[in-house]
Design an enzyme around this catalytic site. Sequence first.
Site, PDB file in Angstrom:
ATOM      1  N   ARG A 162      -0.964  11.878   5.633  1.00 27.92           N
ATOM      2  CA  ARG A 162      -1.568  10.803   5.970  1.00 27.92           C
ATOM      3  C   ARG A 162      -1.171   9.903   4.621  1.00 27.92           C
ATOM      4  O   ARG A 162      -0.492   8.882   4.913  1.00 27.92           O
ATOM      5  CB  ARG A 162      -3.179  11.150   5.794  1.00 27.92           C
ATOM      6  CG  ARG A 162      -3.997  10.001   6.520  1.00 27.92           C
ATOM      7  CD  ARG A 162      -4.379   8.732   5.562  1.00 27.92           C
ATOM      8  NE  ARG A 162      -5.411   9.406   4.557  1.00 27.92           N
ATOM      9  CZ  ARG A 162      -5.584   8.653   3.470  1.00 27.92           C
ATOM     10  NH1 ARG A 162      -5.174   7.547   3.450  1.00 27.92           N
ATOM     11  NH2 ARG A 162      -6.340   9.053   2.611  1.00 27.92           N
ATOM     12  N   ASP A 163      -1.950  10.116   3.500  1.00 31.09           N
ATOM     13  CA  ASP A 163      -1.737   9.235   2.351  1.00 31.09           C
ATOM     14  C   ASP A 163      -0.205   8.869   1.747  1.00 31.09           C
ATOM     15  O   ASP A 163       0.319   7.918   1.489  1.00 31.09           O
ATOM     16  CB  ASP A 163      -2.499   9.616   1.041  1.00 31.09           C
ATOM     17  CG  ASP A 163      -3.122   8.163   0.456  1.00 31.09           C
ATOM     18  OD1 ASP A 163      -2.936   7.038   0.983  1.00 31.09           O
ATOM     19  OD2 ASP A 163      -3.850   8.357  -0.440  1.00 31.09           O
ATOM     20  N   TYR A 184     -15.223   9.387   2.861  1.00 32.20           N
ATOM     21  CA  TYR A 184     -14.621   8.616   1.922  1.00 32.20           C
ATOM     22  C   TYR A 184     -15.514   7.404   1.553  1.00 32.20           C
ATOM     23  O   TYR A 184     -16.031   6.800   2.229  1.00 32.20           O
ATOM     24  CB  TYR A 184     -13.387   8.212   2.189  1.00 32.20           C
ATOM     25  CG  TYR A 184     -12.047   9.008   2.111  1.00 32.20           C
ATOM     26  CD1 TYR A 184     -11.630   9.291   0.806  1.00 32.20           C
ATOM     27  CD2 TYR A 184     -11.668   9.416   3.236  1.00 32.20           C
ATOM     28  CE1 TYR A 184     -10.504  10.375   0.854  1.00 32.20           C
ATOM     29  CE2 TYR A 184     -10.550  10.246   3.028  1.00 32.20           C
ATOM     30  CZ  TYR A 184      -9.732  10.753   2.058  1.00 32.20           C
ATOM     31  OH  TYR A 184      -8.695  11.525   1.953  1.00 32.20           O
ATOM     32  N   GLU A 238     -14.436   4.542   0.070  1.00 35.46           N
ATOM     33  CA  GLU A 238     -13.475   3.691  -0.354  1.00 35.46           C
ATOM     34  C   GLU A 238     -13.614   2.487  -1.671  1.00 35.46           C
ATOM     35  O   GLU A 238     -14.762   1.996  -1.483  1.00 35.46           O
ATOM     36  CB  GLU A 238     -12.800   3.072   0.840  1.00 35.46           C
ATOM     37  CG  GLU A 238     -11.550   2.196   0.651  1.00 35.46           C
ATOM     38  CD  GLU A 238     -10.883   1.623   1.580  1.00 35.46           C
ATOM     39  OE1 GLU A 238      -9.891   0.994   1.627  1.00 35.46           O
ATOM     40  OE2 GLU A 238     -11.976   1.150   2.580  1.00 35.46           O
ATOM     41  N   THR A 266      -9.333   4.117  -5.481  1.00 38.07           N
ATOM     42  CA  THR A 266      -8.352   3.658  -4.469  1.00 38.07           C
ATOM     43  C   THR A 266      -7.246   2.741  -5.129  1.00 38.07           C
ATOM     44  O   THR A 266      -6.019   2.603  -4.663  1.00 38.07           O
ATOM     45  CB  THR A 266      -9.163   2.800  -3.554  1.00 38.07           C
ATOM     46  OG1 THR A 266     -10.132   3.570  -2.877  1.00 38.07           O
ATOM     47  CG2 THR A 266      -8.514   2.144  -2.425  1.00 38.07           C
ATOM     48  N   HIS A 322     -10.152  11.789  -5.294  1.00 39.92           N
ATOM     49  CA  HIS A 322      -9.025  11.305  -4.796  1.00 39.92           C
ATOM     50  C   HIS A 322      -8.208  10.041  -5.773  1.00 39.92           C
ATOM     51  O   HIS A 322      -8.483   9.118  -5.898  1.00 39.92           O
ATOM     52  CB  HIS A 322      -9.141  10.787  -3.443  1.00 39.92           C
ATOM     53  CG  HIS A 322      -8.012  10.257  -2.912  1.00 39.92           C
ATOM     54  ND1 HIS A 322      -7.266  11.168  -1.439  1.00 39.92           N
ATOM     55  CD2 HIS A 322      -6.928   9.195  -2.805  1.00 39.92           C
ATOM     56  CE1 HIS A 322      -6.368  10.336  -1.292  1.00 39.92           C
ATOM     57  NE2 HIS A 322      -6.050   9.029  -1.862  1.00 39.92           N
ATOM     58  N   HIS A 330      -5.177   7.892  -7.563  1.00 38.61           N
ATOM     59  CA  HIS A 330      -3.765   7.198  -7.541  1.00 38.61           C
ATOM     60  C   HIS A 330      -3.183   6.931  -9.031  1.00 38.61           C
ATOM     61  O   HIS A 330      -3.873   6.879  -9.654  1.00 38.61           O
ATOM     62  CB  HIS A 330      -4.189   5.922  -6.538  1.00 38.61           C
ATOM     63  CG  HIS A 330      -4.209   6.127  -5.136  1.00 38.61           C
ATOM     64  ND1 HIS A 330      -3.037   5.942  -4.474  1.00 38.61           N
ATOM     65  CD2 HIS A 330      -5.253   6.345  -4.546  1.00 38.61           C
ATOM     66  CE1 HIS A 330      -3.512   5.937  -3.177  1.00 38.61           C
ATOM     67  NE2 HIS A 330      -4.805   6.433  -3.014  1.00 38.61           N
TER      68      HIS A 330
END
Length: 522
Positions: free
Chosen positions: A26-27, A154, A156, A189, A217, A219
């Site tokens: 997905r990501d 999530y 976001e 995010t 999650h 990044h």
Amino acid sequence: MGSAEQVNSSYRRIQPFIEIMDCTLRDGEQTSGVSFLPHEKLMIARMLLRDINVDRIEVASARVSEHEKDAVKMICRYAEQAGMLDRVEVLGFVDGKMSVDWVSECGCKVINLLAKGSEKHCNEQLHKTVEEHLNDILQTIDYAESKGLSVNLYLEDWSNGMKDSPKYVYKLMNALVKTNIRRFMLPDTLGILNPLQVVEYMRKMQKHYPNSHFDFHAHNDYDLAVSNSLAAVLSGCKGIHVTVNGLGERCGNAPLSSVQVILKDQFKAKTNIREERLNDISRLVEGYSGIAIAANQPVIGENVFTQVAGVHADGDNKAGLYFNPLVPERFGRRREYALGKNSGRANIAKNLEELGLELNQEQMKRVTQRITELGDKKEIVTQEDLPFIVSDVLKHDEPEDKIRLVSYVVSTTYGLKPGANLKVEINGKSYEAGATGDGQYDAFVKALRYIYKKYLGRTFPILQDYVVRIPPGGRTDALVQTVITWDNDGKIIRTRGLDADQTEAAIKATIKMLNIFEKEQQ
């Protein structure tokens, strides 16, 4: 003991289990230029679930395309047959019934609902108040549950939400913790956080909602995805999101392999990951994605288990002095010892030992010198090249040669024929000559023939065939092998030359032929 040490000590005593969700499909597919075919997604999903044993996989975003829908259906069929369907998840949106229906039609049983975790996103992207957005979320959750789906959520842009509008985050959470949401997934995010901020914000979430399951999650915009993931775990987070090879939008996500080894080695955390297959999944995703793994990428990079300095090989021989817990066998790999100008005799000895070759001290000295010469040319020498180097160095001992090449110069100039000038020793006497030809090697041979004809009154064998190839297993940037076939009045002489330079390899083969020819004449 300082506060950081206290946290670490306390953490080590707890030894928690950390759930790993892989988001490669997905990501990871949001990496620029990456698009997996349905069967490729199935192969990756199957390996992640069956061989790597990640706890969950997020395989797509709802409503992207029919092509994506086909891929999710294939994965869900496989997962259901294997008894793993509850480990497959799809990202869905707060869009009434549309995402829920899409996920349900694929046969998936878990939806990861994407809500807005910052007031700025809620107001400026959705143009809604927190109450309006919350009402939409609750309606979507109710519908998903009516369709038999489990819901994770999530938040976001949660990182900016905690920085700029924590009251908004808490207002959402105060209502959502009363629902049946299984996991709250907290994304950085835009990749803006540092580990200290992660600790601060994650502890606030834990304090306010101690009975909730939180995922983090990360990044990698500041190259902190791994550090931030570990900070989240140290602060009580129960799940971490990763991708294979760190794929993901912009700078990517936290790499599965790096997160796994640091969790296990540095913090003694438990996971279900089978480390011996990490290299396999990395190579599979590298092939399908077309995104090459950096040679120095920890755990999975080509060079990470290669010792270059000879002193390291020497230390490994004596007491494993240059080993750390990241031993290659742990990941289905093996330690290698690079061959080049820095390798030294210890590296060469290690490679020879693996090949079953034994050399005496003088032979080792000459082979080391040859490899060092190649290294000075910035050539890469592989273990597969080594037998050819040994053969080339040892089979043709210069002290026994009747003909010795003292020096030569070959040249190519635009608009002029290639030329060669050389000095050669034949039976102890020196001769010099120059010639032009159709190529550098042709000019070299013509200069040799001139010497034989003018000074010795003789000719030598006729060139019959000329082949250039890479030694089996070798590399084009290290060595080429030239094989030349000569006709001496019906008798065939075949000689080989090995070098990084094609012309020099051919010249070596020619000098070998002349020595054979001279011995036969005598």
